[in-house]
Design a protein around this motif. Structure first.
Motif, PDB file in Angstrom:
ATOM      1  N   THR A   1      48.216  43.725  52.671  1.00  0.00           N
ATOM      2  CA  THR A   1      48.047  44.378  51.370  1.00  0.00           C
ATOM      3  C   THR A   1      48.907  43.713  50.303  1.00  0.00           C
ATOM      4  OG1 THR A   1      47.460  46.493  52.374  1.00  0.00           O
ATOM      5  CG2 THR A   1      48.302  46.562  50.117  1.00  0.00           C
ATOM      6  N   GLN A   2      50.159  43.428  50.613  1.00  0.00           N
ATOM      7  CA  GLN A   2      51.035  42.768  49.638  1.00  0.00           C
ATOM      8  C   GLN A   2      50.491  41.397  49.251  1.00  0.00           C
ATOM      9  OE1 GLN A   2      54.520  42.895  52.125  1.00  0.00           O
ATOM     10  NE2 GLN A   2      55.535  44.398  50.803  1.00  0.00           N
ATOM     11  N   TRP A   3      50.077  40.653  50.255  1.00  0.00           N
ATOM     12  CA  TRP A   3      49.555  39.308  49.992  1.00  0.00           C
ATOM     13  C   TRP A   3      48.293  39.386  49.137  1.00  0.00           C
ATOM     14  CZ3 TRP A   3      45.050  36.661  50.937  1.00  0.00           C
ATOM     15  CH2 TRP A   3      45.108  35.280  50.777  1.00  0.00           C
ATOM     16  N   ALA A   4      47.384  40.276  49.499  1.00  0.00           N
ATOM     17  CA  ALA A   4      46.111  40.383  48.778  1.00  0.00           C
ATOM     18  C   ALA A   4      46.328  40.847  47.336  1.00  0.00           C
ATOM     19  CB  ALA A   4      45.169  41.334  49.509  1.00  0.00           C
ATOM     20  N   THR A   5      47.146  41.873  47.133  1.00  0.00           N
ATOM     21  CA  THR A   5      47.339  42.372  45.768  1.00  0.00           C
ATOM     22  C   THR A   5      48.070  41.355  44.902  1.00  0.00           C
ATOM     23  OG1 THR A   5      49.296  43.631  46.448  1.00  0.00           O
ATOM     24  CG2 THR A   5      47.200  44.824  46.346  1.00  0.00           C
ATOM     25  N   THR A   6      48.992  40.603  45.483  1.00  0.00           N
ATOM     26  CA  THR A   6      49.661  39.551  44.716  1.00  0.00           C
ATOM     27  C   THR A   6      48.649  38.540  44.203  1.00  0.00           C
ATOM     28  OG1 THR A   6      51.727  39.793  45.941  1.00  0.00           O
ATOM     29  CG2 THR A   6      51.355  37.667  44.855  1.00  0.00           C
ATOM     30  N   HIS A   7      47.739  38.119  45.068  1.00  0.00           N
ATOM     31  CA  HIS A   7      46.734  37.137  44.663  1.00  0.00           C
ATOM     32  C   HIS A   7      45.691  37.748  43.734  1.00  0.00           C
ATOM     33  CE1 HIS A   7      48.692  34.877  47.817  1.00  0.00           C
ATOM     34  NE2 HIS A   7      48.129  33.806  47.310  1.00  0.00           N
ATOM     35  N   LEU A   8      45.312  38.979  43.959  1.00  0.00           N
ATOM     36  CA  LEU A   8      44.369  39.644  43.057  1.00  0.00           C
ATOM     37  C   LEU A   8      44.974  39.811  41.669  1.00  0.00           C
ATOM     38  CD1 LEU A   8      42.889  42.334  45.467  1.00  0.00           C
ATOM     39  CD2 LEU A   8      41.626  40.448  44.397  1.00  0.00           C
ATOM     40  N   ASP A   9      46.236  40.226  41.600  1.00  0.00           N
ATOM     41  CA  ASP A   9      46.907  40.387  40.306  1.00  0.00           C
ATOM     42  C   ASP A   9      46.950  39.073  39.539  1.00  0.00           C
ATOM     43  OD1 ASP A   9      47.413  43.058  40.910  1.00  0.00           O
ATOM     44  OD2 ASP A   9      49.522  42.728  41.403  1.00  0.00           O
ATOM     45  N   LYS A  10      47.368  38.010  40.215  1.00  0.00           N
ATOM     46  CA  LYS A  10      47.497  36.699  39.569  1.00  0.00           C
ATOM     47  C   LYS A  10      46.140  36.211  39.063  1.00  0.00           C
ATOM     48  CE  LYS A  10      47.842  32.894  41.933  1.00  0.00           C
ATOM     49  NZ  LYS A  10      48.262  31.811  42.819  1.00  0.00           N
ATOM     50  N   ASN A  11      45.119  36.323  39.889  1.00  0.00           N
ATOM     51  CA  ASN A  11      43.802  35.828  39.494  1.00  0.00           C
ATOM     52  C   ASN A  11      43.123  36.717  38.460  1.00  0.00           C
ATOM     53  OD1 ASN A  11      43.238  33.296  41.051  1.00  0.00           O
ATOM     54  ND2 ASN A  11      43.970  34.632  42.669  1.00  0.00           N
ATOM     55  N   ALA A  12      43.372  38.009  38.505  1.00  0.00           N
ATOM     56  CA  ALA A  12      42.834  38.899  37.473  1.00  0.00           C
ATOM     57  C   ALA A  12      43.425  38.533  36.117  1.00  0.00           C
ATOM     58  CB  ALA A  12      43.127  40.355  37.817  1.00  0.00           C
ATOM     59  N   ARG A  13      44.743  38.331  36.073  1.00  0.00           N
ATOM     60  CA  ARG A  13      45.390  37.960  34.810  1.00  0.00           C
ATOM     61  C   ARG A  13      44.835  36.641  34.300  1.00  0.00           C
ATOM     62  NH1 ARG A  13      46.129  39.583  30.595  1.00  0.00           N
ATOM     63  NH2 ARG A  13      46.558  41.481  31.709  1.00  0.00           N
ATOM     64  N   PHE A  14      44.644  35.670  35.180  1.00  0.00           N
ATOM     65  CA  PHE A  14      44.098  34.371  34.781  1.00  0.00           C
ATOM     66  C   PHE A  14      42.693  34.532  34.203  1.00  0.00           C
ATOM     67  CE2 PHE A  14      41.516  30.632  35.650  1.00  0.00           C
ATOM     68  CZ  PHE A  14      42.253  29.642  35.015  1.00  0.00           C
ATOM     69  N   ASP A  15      41.828  35.275  34.894  1.00  0.00           N
ATOM     70  CA  ASP A  15      40.448  35.458  34.432  1.00  0.00           C
ATOM     71  C   ASP A  15      40.395  36.203  33.104  1.00  0.00           C
ATOM     72  OD1 ASP A  15      39.543  34.110  36.666  1.00  0.00           O
ATOM     73  OD2 ASP A  15      38.908  35.915  37.739  1.00  0.00           O
ATOM     74  N   ILE A  16      41.238  37.225  32.950  1.00  0.00           N
ATOM     75  CA  ILE A  16      41.280  37.976  31.689  1.00  0.00           C
ATOM     76  C   ILE A  16      41.768  37.073  30.564  1.00  0.00           C
ATOM     77  CG2 ILE A  16      42.475  39.844  30.477  1.00  0.00           C
ATOM     78  CD1 ILE A  16      42.424  41.358  33.246  1.00  0.00           C
ATOM     79  N   ASP A  17      42.847  36.348  30.807  1.00  0.00           N
ATOM     80  CA  ASP A  17      43.375  35.444  29.782  1.00  0.00           C
ATOM     81  C   ASP A  17      42.361  34.369  29.408  1.00  0.00           C
ATOM     82  OD1 ASP A  17      45.731  36.876  29.722  1.00  0.00           O
ATOM     83  OD2 ASP A  17      46.884  35.403  30.879  1.00  0.00           O
ATOM     84  N   THR A  18      41.686  33.805  30.387  1.00  0.00           N
ATOM     85  CA  THR A  18      40.703  32.759  30.133  1.00  0.00           C
ATOM     86  C   THR A  18      39.547  33.283  29.291  1.00  0.00           C
ATOM     87  OG1 THR A  18      41.274  31.636  32.190  1.00  0.00           O
ATOM     88  CG2 THR A  18      39.136  31.104  31.240  1.00  0.00           C
ATOM     89  N   ALA A  19      39.130  34.512  29.547  1.00  0.00           N
ATOM     90  CA  ALA A  19      37.991  35.083  28.827  1.00  0.00           C
ATOM     91  C   ALA A  19      38.355  35.616  27.445  1.00  0.00           C
ATOM     92  CB  ALA A  19      37.366  36.204  29.656  1.00  0.00           C
ATOM     93  N   THR A  20      39.636  35.879  27.203  1.00  0.00           N
ATOM     94  CA  THR A  20      40.003  36.555  25.955  1.00  0.00           C
ATOM     95  C   THR A  20      40.953  35.758  25.060  1.00  0.00           C
ATOM     96  OG1 THR A  20      41.838  37.731  27.037  1.00  0.00           O
ATOM     97  CG2 THR A  20      39.691  38.841  26.980  1.00  0.00           C
ATOM     98  N   THR A  21      41.310  34.554  25.449  1.00  0.00           N
ATOM     99  CA  THR A  21      42.241  33.753  24.663  1.00  0.00           C
ATOM    100  C   THR A  21      41.559  32.459  24.231  1.00  0.00           C
ATOM    101  OG1 THR A  21      44.077  34.630  25.961  1.00  0.00           O
ATOM    102  CG2 THR A  21      44.518  32.650  24.670  1.00  0.00           C
ATOM    103  N   THR A  22      41.720  32.128  22.962  1.00  0.00           N
ATOM    104  CA  THR A  22      41.174  30.885  22.438  1.00  0.00           C
ATOM    105  C   THR A  22      42.318  29.907  22.239  1.00  0.00           C
ATOM    106  OG1 THR A  22      39.403  32.054  21.299  1.00  0.00           O
ATOM    107  CG2 THR A  22      39.904  29.833  20.525  1.00  0.00           C
ATOM    108  N   PHE A  23      42.179  28.732  22.791  1.00  0.00           N
ATOM    109  CA  PHE A  23      43.182  27.690  22.665  1.00  0.00           C
ATOM    110  C   PHE A  23      42.657  26.620  21.715  1.00  0.00           C
ATOM    111  CE2 PHE A  23      43.962  29.638  26.760  1.00  0.00           C
ATOM    112  CZ  PHE A  23      45.328  29.841  26.719  1.00  0.00           C
ATOM    113  N   LEU A  24      43.502  26.201  20.790  1.00  0.00           N
ATOM    114  CA  LEU A  24      43.126  25.176  19.825  1.00  0.00           C
ATOM    115  C   LEU A  24      44.085  24.001  19.935  1.00  0.00           C
ATOM    116  CD1 LEU A  24      42.598  27.414  16.652  1.00  0.00           C
ATOM    117  CD2 LEU A  24      40.834  26.515  18.173  1.00  0.00           C
TER     118      LEU A  24
END
Length: 92
Positions: free
Chosen positions: A38-61
Motif C-alpha cells: 500500500t505504501q509503495w503503490a500510494t507513493t507512486h500513484l501520488d507522484k504520477n497523479a501530480r505529474f499528470d495534473i501538472d502536465t494537463a494544467t500548466t503551460t510552459f513557455l
C-alpha cells in the motif's frame, strides 16, 4: 498533492484488478524499498497523479514566448476588443 501524515485518517479504499505477475512485481518493488504494498503503490500513484495534473494544467513557455506573451498583455487592447467589452451582457 499534500503529503499524507500519520495523523490523517484514511477513509477511502480503492480495489485494483491485477495479473499475478503485476502483483508479484509490485510486492517485490515494495519489499526492496522496505515499504508495504500500500505504501509503495500510494507513493507512486501520488507522484504520477501530480505529474499528470501538472502536465494537463500548466503551460510552459520558452523565454522568448514568455516575453512575447508579456508584451501582448501590456499592449493596449485592440479597438474591437474594447467595443466587445463595452457591450451590455445579454444576461443582464
Amino acid at each position: 498533492m499534500p503529503a499524507l501524515t500519520e495523523k490523517q485518517e484514511k477513509q477511502c479504499r480503492m480495489d485494483v484488478r491485477l495479473t499475478q505477475s503485476q502483483r508479484d512485481a509490485y510486492e517485490r518493488a515494495a519489499a526492496l524499498k522496505g515499504q508495504s504494498l500500500t505504501q509503495w503503490a500510494t507513493t507512486h500513484l501520488d507522484k504520477n497523479a501530480r505529474f499528470d495534473i501538472d502536465t494537463a494544467t500548466t503551460t510552459f513557455l520558452s523565454p522568448e514566448a514568455f516575453d512575447s506573451f508579456c508584451a501582448m498583455l501590456e499592449a493596449p487592447m485592440p479597438e474591437a476588443m474594447q467595443e466587445l467589452l463595452a457591450r451590455k451582457a445579454v444576461w443582464e
